[in-house]
Scaffold this active site. Sequence first.
Site, PDB file in Angstrom:
ATOM      1  N   ASP A 292       1.396   3.586  -0.603  1.00 34.87           N
ATOM      2  CA  ASP A 292       1.022   2.202  -0.865  1.00 34.87           C
ATOM      3  C   ASP A 292       1.855   1.306   0.041  1.00 34.87           C
ATOM      4  OD1 ASP A 292      -0.733   2.971  -2.850  1.00 34.87           O
ATOM      5  OD2 ASP A 292       0.685   2.621  -4.484  1.00 34.87           O
TER       6      ASP A 292
ATOM      7  N   ASP B  67     -10.571   2.338  -9.249  1.00 35.89           N
ATOM      8  CA  ASP B  67      -9.422   2.120 -10.130  1.00 35.89           C
ATOM      9  C   ASP B  67      -9.934   2.056 -11.564  1.00 35.89           C
ATOM     10  OD1 ASP B  67      -7.861   1.972  -7.861  1.00 35.89           O
ATOM     11  OD2 ASP B  67      -7.921  -0.215  -7.762  1.00 35.89           O
TER      12      ASP B  67
END
Length: 258
Positions: free
Chosen positions: A11, A130
């Site tokens: 990330d 997600d």
Amino acid sequence: MLAKRIIPCLDVRDGQVVKGVQFRNHEIIGDIVPLAKRYADEGADELVFYDITASSDGRVVDKSWVARVAEVIDIPFCVAGGIRSIDDAAKILSFGADKISINSPALADPTLITRLADRFGVQCIVVGIDTWFDDATGKYHVNQYTGDENRTRVTQWETLDWVQVVQQRGAGEIVLNMMNQDGVRNGYDLTQLKKVRDVCRVPLIASGGAGTMEHFLEAFRDADVDGALAASVFHKQIINIGELKAYLAGQGVEIRIC
């Protein structure tokens, strides 16, 4: 049978690799390029990079580090972050990425999946999902703009329905980011993975929850995923990729040994 894949996830925020828990409270892990090289050297099958605030900030992933990563690794890598057009994707691919992944922009405009697949081929297009389990409803729901907790929102989509839509639109691969498990290291959500596997005809990558080598084994053996993505266990050197692959091979998992 195709070999199962081990995929470190990096990330990226403000030019550095970060990691949170359940998509919150991110801590700085380190610089992008050295981490990418380390994971490639350890035997990762591919890497995934998420510029986690690009979509919520209304911008595209910073392409400069994409080119630097391409110079130092010789394994495939996928890049995500604010890709909203064919031009955005073309630029990232031209800098050396092998795949591009879309998530929030696909929810805003599902036709984007088809346009990208038609232009670059389905093998190049990954859709990230997600997904959050709501205790109150007992259902899995898709979330959007999860890189910014002030903008994160629950969409109208139940996860299984969205999985089927993105396949119809041309997704070549799906990464299921299980938000409840993210960074907790208690194992992948096998119940959800099995449900998604039943309706998913393209390669399925599990993401969120890996804490032990056994967790990877369970995802491959019990949910039949094609790849397992993880971050904190690799960033914090809890698990070495080479040792993980040797363990999985010893358990009968078809995997590329370094």
